[in-house]
Design a protein around this motif. Structure first.
Motif: not given
Length: 238
Positions: A162-171, A174-178, A225-238
């Motif tokens: 679960m923590h790994d999925s969160q880290r992957n989502a955050e990475r 950031r890469a797509y500026d969202t 163990r593998t966890i699959y997650a879908i995270f919603l995205l918000e536009p990054a504040k500039r």
């Protein structure tokens, strides 16, 4: 899926639903988190088949019961866990063989099965070495190795995934500026043996027709163990 994951999934969906369309149309990312560990097995299980065929049912039954008595005694002598020792009830049926295009009953087949679990590989080896195969009437049908604390390890791996999925989502965000939003859904897709890979290093198989070589090399047991997650995205504040 555990109660915790069910609650997490339901809460995330309810929180996201009023403000956003389903994840298929809303901006989102799908990620997976994975955790695995190689552990040493501490439980060694074996299954035994006992089968006798004879024109006289009483003789076949007597031989099966004699084999079963010897097997159970050997389980105990080699320190099998008492609560793991199991012996099936007796099964009696006609035995048929093919003669030309016809099937002919040529005797009675009597069968029982037995199983037990050992805490040391040395005890399992000693049990196998002491078996009297008695032709094809007594056969090892299979073995498997496990961990006595497999459930606790699986819980730890689930948390790590679960923590790994969160880290992957955050990475990725950031890469797509969202900006990473709320989790929309979480899926736990366990494999068929409970998240465990095929057992390594302990393969003991035999069939009634042809015995295969026995290998009792102790290897590591891979748990994952593998966890699959879908995270919603918000536009990054500039």
């Amino acid at each position: 899926m555990t109660t915790r994951l069910r609650i997490l999934t339901i809460a995330a969906i309810l929180a996201a639903a009023p403000a956003l369309a389903p994840a298929q149309t809303a901006p989102h990312i799908a990620v997976s988190g994975h955790a695995e560990r190689i552990v040493q097995p501490d439980r060694f299980h074996i299954d035994i088949d006992i089968e006798a065929i004879d024109a006289k049912p009483a003789r076949a039954r007597t031989r099966v019961e004699e084999h079963m008595t010897a097997v159970v005694a050997a389980f105990r002598a080699n320190h099998a866990l008492p609560e793991s020792i199991d012996a099936s009830t007796i099964s009696i049926s006609p035995h048929e063989r093919t003669r030309g295009e016809d099937s002919v009953v040529d005797g009675t087949e009597v069968r029982r099965t037995a199983s037990a679990t050992f805490t040391r590989m040395e005890d399992l080896r000693a049990f196998i070495d002491g078996l009297d195969a008695a032709g094809n009437e007594l056969q090892i049908s299979g073995t498997k190795m496990t961990r006595s604390d497999a459930e606790a390890i699986d819980t730890e791996l689930r948390e790590e995934a679960m923590h790994d999925s969160q880290r992957n989502a955050e990475r990725i965000a950031r890469a797509y500026d969202t900006k990473l939003g709320q989790v929309f859904s979480v899926s736990d897709r366990a494999e068929a043996m409970g998240g465990y890979s095929d057992m390594d290093g302990i393969v003991v198989m035999a069939n009634k027709k042809e015995a295969t070589p026995i290998s009792l090399e102790t290897g590591g047991l891979k748990m994952q163990r593998t966890i699959y997650a879908i995270f919603l995205l918000e536009p990054a504040k500039r």
